[in-house]
Scaffold this motif. Structure first.
Motif, PDB file in Angstrom:
ATOM      1  N   ILE A   1     -25.870  62.119 -73.551  1.00 17.08           N
ATOM      2  CA  ILE A   1     -27.043  62.784 -74.284  1.00 17.08           C
ATOM      3  C   ILE A   1     -28.170  61.917 -73.635  1.00 17.08           C
ATOM      4  CG2 ILE A   1     -28.262  62.232 -76.413  1.00 17.08           C
ATOM      5  CD1 ILE A   1     -25.400  62.145 -77.786  1.00 17.08           C
ATOM      6  N   TRP A   2     -29.318  62.636 -73.342  1.00 16.09           N
ATOM      7  CA  TRP A   2     -30.561  61.901 -72.843  1.00 16.09           C
ATOM      8  C   TRP A   2     -31.593  62.398 -73.707  1.00 16.09           C
ATOM      9  CZ3 TRP A   2     -31.533  63.380 -67.068  1.00 16.09           C
ATOM     10  CH2 TRP A   2     -30.387  62.757 -66.003  1.00 16.09           C
ATOM     11  N   ARG A   3     -32.779  61.453 -73.370  1.00 13.96           N
ATOM     12  CA  ARG A   3     -34.045  61.812 -73.692  1.00 13.96           C
ATOM     13  C   ARG A   3     -34.765  61.423 -72.671  1.00 13.96           C
ATOM     14  NH1 ARG A   3     -38.462  59.069 -74.285  1.00 13.96           N
ATOM     15  NH2 ARG A   3     -37.379  57.225 -74.661  1.00 13.96           N
ATOM     16  N   ASN A   4     -35.628  62.347 -72.224  1.00  9.83           N
ATOM     17  CA  ASN A   4     -36.306  62.167 -70.994  1.00  9.83           C
ATOM     18  C   ASN A   4     -37.881  62.698 -71.113  1.00  9.83           C
ATOM     19  OD1 ASN A   4     -35.821  61.854 -67.685  1.00  9.83           O
ATOM     20  ND2 ASN A   4     -37.198  63.319 -67.990  1.00  9.83           N
ATOM     21  N   ARG A   5     -38.608  61.871 -71.004  1.00 12.20           N
ATOM     22  CA  ARG A   5     -40.070  62.026 -71.773  1.00 12.20           C
ATOM     23  C   ARG A   5     -39.958  62.559 -73.057  1.00 12.20           C
ATOM     24  NH1 ARG A   5     -43.915  62.226 -67.067  1.00 12.20           N
ATOM     25  NH2 ARG A   5     -42.521  61.972 -65.165  1.00 12.20           N
ATOM     26  N   ASN A   6     -40.237  63.911 -73.034  1.00 10.37           N
ATOM     27  CA  ASN A   6     -40.409  64.470 -74.387  1.00 10.37           C
ATOM     28  C   ASN A   6     -39.098  65.523 -74.576  1.00 10.37           C
ATOM     29  OD1 ASN A   6     -41.417  66.495 -72.858  1.00 10.37           O
ATOM     30  ND2 ASN A   6     -42.802  67.067 -74.225  1.00 10.37           N
TER      31      ASN A   6
ATOM     32  N   ARG B   1     -28.791  58.137 -71.884  1.00 10.15           N
ATOM     33  CA  ARG B   1     -29.613  57.704 -71.397  1.00 10.15           C
ATOM     34  C   ARG B   1     -31.180  58.194 -71.879  1.00 10.15           C
ATOM     35  NH1 ARG B   1     -33.367  60.886 -67.794  1.00 10.15           N
ATOM     36  NH2 ARG B   1     -34.312  59.661 -66.132  1.00 10.15           N
ATOM     37  N   GLU B   2     -31.864  56.845 -72.104  1.00 16.70           N
ATOM     38  CA  GLU B   2     -33.303  56.996 -72.867  1.00 16.70           C
ATOM     39  C   GLU B   2     -34.476  56.868 -71.892  1.00 16.70           C
ATOM     40  OE1 GLU B   2     -33.921  57.773 -76.153  1.00 16.70           O
ATOM     41  OE2 GLU B   2     -31.602  57.970 -76.693  1.00 16.70           O
ATOM     42  N   ALA B   3     -35.158  57.755 -71.660  1.00 18.14           N
ATOM     43  CA  ALA B   3     -36.362  57.578 -70.407  1.00 18.14           C
ATOM     44  C   ALA B   3     -37.686  57.385 -71.082  1.00 18.14           C
ATOM     45  CB  ALA B   3     -36.170  58.329 -69.263  1.00 18.14           C
ATOM     46  N   SER B   4     -38.679  56.729 -70.776  1.00 19.51           N
ATOM     47  CA  SER B   4     -40.088  56.825 -71.127  1.00 19.51           C
ATOM     48  C   SER B   4     -40.698  56.523 -69.578  1.00 19.51           C
ATOM     49  CB  SER B   4     -40.452  55.601 -71.959  1.00 19.51           C
ATOM     50  OG  SER B   4     -39.593  55.651 -73.342  1.00 19.51           O
TER      51      SER B   4
END
Length: 145
Positions: free
Chosen positions: A51-56, A128-131
């Motif tokens: 599961i990823w959050r990459n930007r929006n 992975r959580e990416a800002s």
């Protein structure tokens, strides 16, 4: 989120629980892999159901990761990345990073960000959580040549 036990033949060392040395090695392995710009190779570092959050964007599963990375590196040309360990625990690592790239018109960017990673027992990344923020730069101002 519970850790999954995956068969040993797909173990991605180093595996949790992390020490400072193994966390640094994991970060370096990720940097090297992403700098290959090979979506198939990079995607293998993630669980099938990652599961990823990459930007929006929200990305679910290794198949979507590979598609995301393929599109990313079609847009972000001559991509080069530098990652640095921020902190770690048993099965989690936090990194700060920056990367440089240019678009099809030749405009260069430096993208800065932070990532939070969570790993399965076999060393593949589950989450992975990416800002990330982008900064326009001149080609002469590049730091990653």
């Amino acid at each position: 989120m519970s850790q999954k036990v995956i068969t040993p033949e797909i173990t991605r060392p180093p595996v949790p629980p992390f020490t400072e040395e193994t966390a640094r090695a994991k970060v370096q392995a990720a940097e090297d892999s992403w700098n290959s710009r090979d979506p198939k190779k990079v995607a293998l570092a993630y669980t099938v159901d990652t599961i990823w959050r990459n930007r929006n964007q929200f990305i679910n599963g290794r198949v979507e990761v590979e598609a995301f990375l393929t599109a990313k590196w079609r847009k972000e040309l001559d991509y080069k990345l530098k990652k640095e360990l921020w902190s770690y625990t048993k099965n989690r690592i936090a990194v700060k990073f920056f990367y440089e790239w240019h678009d099809t018109q030749g405009q260069w960017y430096r993208s800065y960000g932070n990532e939070l990673w969570q790993f399965a027992l076999n060393g593949q990344m589950q989450r992975r959580e990416a800002s990330i923020n982008d900064l326009l730069i001149e080609a002469a101002d590049r730091q990653l040549v």
